[in-house]
Design an enzyme around this catalytic site. Structure first.
Site, PDB file in Angstrom:
ATOM      1  N   THR A   1       0.821  -1.207   0.000  1.00 48.89           N
ATOM      2  CA  THR A   1       0.000   0.000   0.000  1.00 48.89           C
ATOM      3  C   THR A   1       0.852   1.254   0.000  1.00 48.89           C
ATOM      4  O   THR A   1       0.449   2.296  -0.521  1.00 48.89           O
ATOM      5  CB  THR A   1      -0.929  -0.022   1.237  1.00 48.89           C
ATOM      6  OG1 THR A   1      -1.824  -1.122   1.081  1.00 48.89           O
ATOM      7  CG2 THR A   1      -1.724   1.248   1.391  1.00 48.89           C
TER       8      THR A   1
ATOM      9  N   SER B   1       1.380  -7.524  -0.796  1.00 48.31           N
ATOM     10  CA  SER B   1       2.062  -8.543   0.011  1.00 48.31           C
ATOM     11  C   SER B   1       1.143  -9.671   0.455  1.00 48.31           C
ATOM     12  O   SER B   1       1.589 -10.657   1.013  1.00 48.31           O
ATOM     13  CB  SER B   1       2.773  -7.918   1.208  1.00 48.31           C
ATOM     14  OG  SER B   1       1.886  -7.687   2.272  1.00 48.31           O
TER      15      SER B   1
ATOM     16  N   ASP C   1       0.387  -6.532   5.078  1.00 51.68           N
ATOM     17  CA  ASP C   1      -0.305  -7.802   5.361  1.00 51.68           C
ATOM     18  C   ASP C   1       0.607  -8.927   5.819  1.00 51.68           C
ATOM     19  O   ASP C   1       0.252  -9.691   6.721  1.00 51.68           O
ATOM     20  CB  ASP C   1      -1.077  -8.265   4.110  1.00 51.68           C
ATOM     21  CG  ASP C   1      -2.338  -7.443   3.890  1.00 51.68           C
ATOM     22  OD1 ASP C   1      -2.800  -6.800   4.847  1.00 51.68           O
ATOM     23  OD2 ASP C   1      -2.852  -7.450   2.760  1.00 51.68           O
TER      24      ASP C   1
HETATM   25  N1  ASP Z   1      -2.598  -5.525   0.853  1.00 47.61           N
HETATM   26  C1  ASP Z   1      -1.557  -4.575   1.166  1.00 47.61           C
HETATM   27  C2  ASP Z   1      -0.236  -5.302   1.206  1.00 47.61           C
HETATM   28  O1  ASP Z   1       0.067  -5.924   2.160  1.00 47.61           O
HETATM   29  C3  ASP Z   1      -1.855  -3.915   2.435  1.00 47.61           C
HETATM   30  C4  ASP Z   1      -0.835  -2.904   2.882  1.00 47.61           C
HETATM   31  O2  ASP Z   1       0.254  -2.766   2.365  1.00 47.61           O
HETATM   32  O3  ASP Z   1      -1.173  -2.175   3.842  1.00 47.61           O
HETATM   33  O4  ASP Z   1       0.497  -5.235   0.280  1.00 47.61           O
END
Ligand code: ASP
Length: 327
Positions: free
Chosen positions: A18, A63, A97
């Site tokens: 993110t 991730s 994540d």
């Molecule tokens: N889905 C994202 C990831 O882990 C969530 C984040 O980065 O906050 O890449």
């Protein structure tokens, strides 16, 4: 308190997440992770301007999709980079994540004499309230501060707090303050680029070594996580045992049970776990409860995962089995 005078080179490695995410609608909830390159992330932080920083894109993914192929590339990149004498530290931008899993992987497989600092963000880079730039600036501050004090090992810097890589875990699915140490205190706090250490906080020393043989490994041994819950029984465990035969290279080698409370499971789950153990599967007890983990007791007949989250325990068990296989 310590000044952040720039010394050697800090290499910032990008893996996506993110922190590199963009929203096309302007809504923070509606974005795509892993859109901006790490060089752009570094350039977007005024506090980093003029510092000796190198950006290196190692991967570009959400991730949630993390796996051995990216981990292997990351391990190789970190290991090669830390060996360069002019490099003081590595900072890794990561998705939130699976950050706690990558932190453990690095901890288990690297023996750095320099700091390795993970960071992430809960809001995409396009957000009016983006937390990534501050987190990245803080991560570099902590990297330089730790390097100056010859502190080595894996830490995570998020929302002004520095967590040991062995403790850090995601505890909120959308708050900006989304991480804690599972009951452990932060190692330090960061405010306005100044790092203030928590008295007596222990920086867990590095422990592993990146073996060339690990680099040649295509997959980690299969370790799965199952949860004990009301109505749980052994059907899933038996299905896993049946699905992958003993000769299958991807057969089930380990199971982490996200147990109730302090390491208990439903009595109807136990017979299948005994069958798994007889079939050579290593079974660890973790806890599905957020704090406390599972401490071992003298009369334990099943190993415990200690303070590790089930996801962290899965990484530790898979790496342990892989290293054991390599002899
Ligand atoms: N889905 C994202 C990831 O882990 C969530 C984040 O980065 O906050 O890449």
């Amino acid at each position: 308190m310590h000044d952040m005078a720039a010394s050697g080179v800090v290499v910032v490695m990008g893996t996506g997440g993110t922190i590199a995410g963009l929203s096309s609608t302007g809504l923070d909830q509606d974005y795509k992770a892993a859109q901006l390159g790490v060089a752009e992330l570094v350039t977007a932080v005024p506090a980093l301007a003029g510092q000796p920083i190198e950006a290196q894109q190692v991967a570009q993914l959400d991730s949630k999709d993390m796996g051995w192929a990216v981990w292997r590339a990351l391990m190789q990149a970190v290991s090669d980079t830390l060996a360069r004498p002019e490099v003081d530290a590595v900072v890794i931008t990561h998705g939130s994540d699976t950050l706690e899993e990558t932190a453990w992987l690095l901890h288990l497989l690297l023996s750095p004499t320099k700091p390795v600092v993970l960071t992430a963000a809960m809001r995409p880079a396009s957000s009016a309230e983006a937390d990534g730039p501050r987190n990245l600036a803080d991560a570099v501050s902590v990297a330089r501060w730790a390097a100056a004090q010859v502190l080595a090992g894996v830490v995570a810097v998020l929302h002004g707090q520095v967590w040991s890589g062995t403790d850090v875990r995601k505890v909120h699915s959308w708050h900006i303050d989304a991480f804690d140490g599972g009951g452990a205190l932060p190692l330090a706090q960061v405010a306005d680029g100044q790092v203030v250490a928590t008295p007596d906080a222990l920086w867990v020393p590095p422990r592993g070594q990146w073996l060339p043989a690990m680099g040649a490994l295509d997959q980690l041994p299969r370790v799965e996580i199952i949860t004990s819950h009301a109505d749980a029984d052994g059907a899933l465990v038996d299905a896993m045992l049946a699905a992958w035969t003993a000769s299958d290279a991807r057969r089930l080698r380990g199971l982490v049970v996200a147990c109730t409370g302090h390491g208990t499971w439903h009595r109807d789950l136990e017979p299948a776990l005994l069958r798994a153990r007889r079939a050579g599967v290593v079974v660890w007890r973790g806890s599905r409860v957020a704090r406390g983990g599972v401490e071992s007791r003298p009369d334990d007949t099943w190993p415990v995962a200690g303070r590790l989250t089930p996801a962290q325990a899965r990484v530790v068990l898979a790496i342990t089995l892989a290293l054991r296989d390599l002899g």
